[in-house]
Scaffold this active site. Structure first.
Site, PDB file in Angstrom:
ATOM      1  N   HIS A  35       0.642  -1.166  -0.180  1.00 56.71           N
ATOM      2  CA  HIS A  35      -0.034   0.031   0.116  1.00 56.71           C
ATOM      3  C   HIS A  35       0.871   1.132   0.153  1.00 56.71           C
ATOM      4  O   HIS A  35       0.745   2.117  -0.893  1.00 56.71           O
ATOM      5  CB  HIS A  35      -0.892  -0.041   1.284  1.00 56.71           C
ATOM      6  CG  HIS A  35      -1.857   1.092   1.437  1.00 56.71           C
ATOM      7  ND1 HIS A  35      -3.223   1.145   0.826  1.00 56.71           N
ATOM      8  CD2 HIS A  35      -1.570   2.456   2.018  1.00 56.71           C
ATOM      9  CE1 HIS A  35      -3.802   2.271   1.116  1.00 56.71           C
ATOM     10  NE2 HIS A  35      -2.549   3.004   1.671  1.00 56.71           N
ATOM     11  N   GLU A  36       1.851   1.310   0.690  1.00 65.27           N
ATOM     12  CA  GLU A  36       2.675   2.742   0.957  1.00 65.27           C
ATOM     13  C   GLU A  36       3.659   2.784  -0.171  1.00 65.27           C
ATOM     14  O   GLU A  36       3.893   3.667  -0.565  1.00 65.27           O
ATOM     15  CB  GLU A  36       3.440   2.455   2.149  1.00 65.27           C
ATOM     16  CG  GLU A  36       2.696   2.507   3.693  1.00 65.27           C
ATOM     17  CD  GLU A  36       1.543   3.497   3.802  1.00 65.27           C
ATOM     18  OE1 GLU A  36       1.571   4.450   2.895  1.00 65.27           O
ATOM     19  OE2 GLU A  36       0.453   3.312   4.547  1.00 65.27           O
TER      20      GLU A  36
ATOM     21  N   HIS B 212       1.803   4.763  -2.714  1.00 65.25           N
ATOM     22  CA  HIS B 212       2.136   6.006  -2.496  1.00 65.25           C
ATOM     23  C   HIS B 212       3.474   6.696  -2.913  1.00 65.25           C
ATOM     24  O   HIS B 212       3.511   7.562  -3.451  1.00 65.25           O
ATOM     25  CB  HIS B 212       1.975   6.370  -0.842  1.00 65.25           C
ATOM     26  CG  HIS B 212       0.472   6.340  -0.487  1.00 65.25           C
ATOM     27  ND1 HIS B 212      -0.442   7.380  -0.766  1.00 65.25           N
ATOM     28  CD2 HIS B 212      -0.098   5.715   0.734  1.00 65.25           C
ATOM     29  CE1 HIS B 212      -1.608   7.032  -0.300  1.00 65.25           C
ATOM     30  NE2 HIS B 212      -1.481   6.264   0.796  1.00 65.25           N
TER      31      HIS B 212
ATOM     32  N   GLU C  84      -4.300   8.262  -2.696  1.00 64.61           N
ATOM     33  CA  GLU C  84      -4.908   7.177  -1.907  1.00 64.61           C
ATOM     34  C   GLU C  84      -5.312   6.099  -3.284  1.00 64.61           C
ATOM     35  O   GLU C  84      -5.089   5.040  -3.160  1.00 64.61           O
ATOM     36  CB  GLU C  84      -6.115   7.430  -1.255  1.00 64.61           C
ATOM     37  CG  GLU C  84      -6.567   6.152  -0.479  1.00 64.61           C
ATOM     38  CD  GLU C  84      -5.497   5.789   0.706  1.00 64.61           C
ATOM     39  OE1 GLU C  84      -4.756   6.682   0.880  1.00 64.61           O
ATOM     40  OE2 GLU C  84      -5.683   4.802   1.163  1.00 64.61           O
TER      41      GLU C  84
END
Lengths: 496, 496
Positions: free
Chosen positions: B263-264, B267, B293
């Site tokens: 997920h990160e 980003h 996001e």
């Protein structure tokens, strides 16, 4: 605007400046400890923007108006105003674009040095260092006019407020008179003693780290407001209320890392002991680099290489490495701690030969600043000076004039504070023991509170409310002199 | 001053602002990852001083003069001027002392929250949160007047430039219409399938870290310009050119940490891919939180929980933990990755139930901002909303209204961007596959270049040169709608 309001405006303003400097401290720690290598260019932009923002605040025209209107109602406020004036004089002397150019040039030069040193490539560093030195001289000239000092003293004043090369010349001449003979005598006496029993490793790094943390805790370091990490060059950094030290480890030997930790812990204890009620104000800061270095050297050289300290530390060292036998006695550890050797590298030098390294750098940087030495001639001048002062000639620049980060990082006027610190440490520790004769016995029991209490009262807790000279006179009864340092060396190395 | 000189002054000025914001990013990373707990108070002063320094620069009166005189010679410059105007409008709306008070209150409230949450003590947080909410509403009112929006939309605009609650209302109403039924259907279908084979640990943390680093590298993360660390709440932070992500580990299960890393990394890839030529300028920044996001959720939800990705990752996972057997097949891992459950905690929610958590927060924060909900009534309103929207009632506030850091940290208007991001991710990934049909097959081979190339061209490389809406329309042919997200959920959870 009342005088009180003007003073309040100043303290509010400088509290913000202090907080931004604390940010700079965290940023500097991060660059040395955490930052990925490829981020250096982006970081240089960040650091420069922060430096300029701080500079803009110190040179804010309102500060001059507030200074004109403010009056001090307490001695602390008087000292704070004097420090603010000194800061403003330093900062207003130098235009923002020169500050910016200096910050960028220092960063670039330091980055080149990081590869030029291992490559033994002085020629690669030379153009960057030349640009940087030019900017340093411009800054020094501007500050000299503002402060009414020589160019070198103006640079020195950045690190050692009120310090003057005329005083240093006298002290260093005293040192240079007796140290060569003393070094010979020490080496002769050492040669007659049996060599210390070897300390055989390997020494696992986690065990070294745990040992360091135990010693730091015993000395009074607060891990809830500080850290111990690894960096290529050990330092004490971070911010007020968040003091972070580093060391570096080798599995082959635990002594350098342990002594590095103890040295930086001395710096850290000074930072931790600064007057909380003045945090953020100029008088809440440490009083110059020679006093700062005196605290690290008091802990490392005066205390940690003494037999009482090693009596306390020996069982912890044995436990850390599961070691036993006569090599691990306090006496044998002490013998290791006081080995003297003529060497090439300042940071590896013992306390007997260290001043010669500093005197060399002091002479050279004065010549670089006054223009009597051209940078292109630095390697030759370095090697000649090493031969004269330390007695050996470097085989290459890597372990010669490229060894220190200071000049490539733009720090000129810094080096003499190391040896002034060593002398100050000897003078302070002698006075502490005269005031509290039980200090060594308490240290042997692992109780550092009597020493720390004395230092907090006489040095740490004063911050910058007085000059370094006044702090030393109040603590020891005399201004800085070579005598206590000489007595310390003779007692430790010749009476042993 | 020529129009060109005015524009150049603006870009120089905002480059410095950008660099100070980068400093703030490093400082924030440090606070979450490295800072000792006792240093929080000192850090709050530092962060506040930096925030004020940035605010002073954005609101510098010269900026208004430069904006009046500047003209744009390129579309990028035009966009940059528009972004600068938006920033200045946000900043000049709020006086410096309110910015300062907000920063301090947010810090204090967050610090109290850190102990109040585990203590399940909403009453302890309430007074701090009330002060903070009051300041947030003051800021929102000031910004609403400057921007000509509602108070809530002014707060939203801080995170989602140009975002409007009227649009969100429509999208969230669409979601609320079909999600409850869909959730039921998904849970029913899931109950009919055999449970996935259990993945039995323990999973040593060093092995999890190595696995995370391998996946990050495969996706295109550059460890020479970024880091992976541990923090209590995973995040992507740091600075442009120095992107740092975090995760947290448990030895009992590797899935949450691995999915957190992925997920990160989504980003981070956005940050890394921002237009280098505009770094430091407002148009060089990521275009709002819903697009940000969308990048994390595209990587985590659309890609990493898909069978092609797990076909690539399964051998790496098996190697990391020395695991073998049918539980470690890509198919069984995929079954784990798509488990759906009604739960109390937003950050643990799957993509099917997540929007309900967000809709709850969106409704509550709108009511808190417009004053129709008093903070003292928040726990009751929370629990009633959970029952209605998610179908379960929290047993306590710890896992109820105290679970998120956002409100205690002063972030209101942020929550809806999570679900807008989920919808955007579905829409972008559908378009990417329509443009480059081989993307899933390439991912199964561990080749992320086709996907990353598409994202760099369509999203990352545009920075803030266009609005989020225009970026999405150009990339997908349509403005944001619920349909692609719905199709994604139906295909993954009902056609399986």
């Amino acid at each position: 605007m009342t005088a009180q309001a003007a003073y309040r405006n100043l303290t509010d303003h400088f509290a913000r400046i202090g907080a931004l400097r604390a940010v700079s401290g965290i940023l500097g720690w991060d660059a040395a400890v955490m930052m990925p290598g490829g981020s250096a260019e982006a970081r240089a932009e960040q650091q420069a923007a922060l430096d300029v923002a701080i500079h803009e605040k110190v040179t804010d025209p309102r500060v001059r108006d507030w200074l004109a209107a403010a009056t001090a109602e307490t001695p602390e406020a008087e000292a704070n105003l004097a420090e603010i004036r000194r800061e403003v004089a330093h900062a207003t002397a130098v235009p923002a674009d020169l500050v910016d150019a200096y910050a960028r040039a220092a960063n670039e030069s330091e980055m080149v040095w990081r590869t030029a040193r291992p490559a033994n490539d002085f020629a690669a560093l030379l153009p960057k260092l030349r640009v940087l030195l030019g900017l340093v001289r411009q800054m020094g000239q501007a500050k000299a006019e503002a402060l009414g000092t020589s160019v070198y003293d103006a640079l020195l004043d950045q690190f050692e407020p009120g310090g003057r090369s005329a005083d240093i010349d006298v002290l260093f001449a005293d040192l240079a008179r007796f140290l060569p003979d003393l070094t010979e005598q020490v080496l002769t006496a050492q040669a007659k003693r049996p060599a210390p029993l070897p300390l055989v490793g390997p020494f696992p790094i986690p065990a070294q780290k745990t040992l360091g943390e135990r010693l730091m805790t015993a000395l009074g370091f607060d891990f809830d407001r500080g850290r111990l990490d690894v960096s290529h060059h050990p330092f004490c950094g971070g911010a007020p209320g968040d003091v972070r030290i580093t060391t570096r480890y080798s599995e082959d030997s635990f002594f350098p890392a342990m002594m590095g930790v103890l040295h930086e812990t001395g710096h850290a204890l000074y930072e931790i002991g600064l007057p909380r009620q003045h945090r953020g104000q100029p008088i809440g800061l440490a009083r110059g680099m020679s006093l700062h270095e005196s605290q690290s050297l008091l802990v490392e050289m005066q205390v940690s290489r003494s037999l009482p300290f090693l009596t306390f530390a020996a069982p912890l060292i044995r436990e850390a490495f599961g070691a036993e036998g006569p090599a691990w006695s306090a006496e044998n550890l002490h013998a290791h701690a006081m080995q003297v050797e003529r060497g090439l590298i300042r940071v590896n030098a013992d306390e007997v030969t260290y001043p010669a390294h500093v005197i060399l750098r002091y002479r050279l940087e004065r010549a670089l600043i006054d223009g009597s030495l051209d940078l292109a001639d630095l390697p030759g001048a370095w090697n000649a000076g090493m031969k004269e002062l330390v007695g050996i000639t470097p085989p290459d620049d890597k372990d010669g004039c490229l060894q220190d980060i200071h000049w490539p990082a733009g720090l000129f006027g810094y080096f003499p504070t190391y040896t002034m610190g060593a002398m100050t440490a000897a003078q302070l520790y002698a006075a502490a023991q005269a005031d509290v004769p039980t200090i060594p016995d308490e240290i042997a029991q692992g109780n550092f509170a009597p020493l720390l209490g004395w230092l907090r009262e006489k040095v740490h807790g004063l911050g910058s409310t007085r000059s370094a000279k006044d702090i030393l006179i109040a603590a020891t009864g005399a201004p800085l002199s070579v005598a206590p340092f000489r007595r310390h060396l003779e007692r430790r190395y010749l009476d042993a």
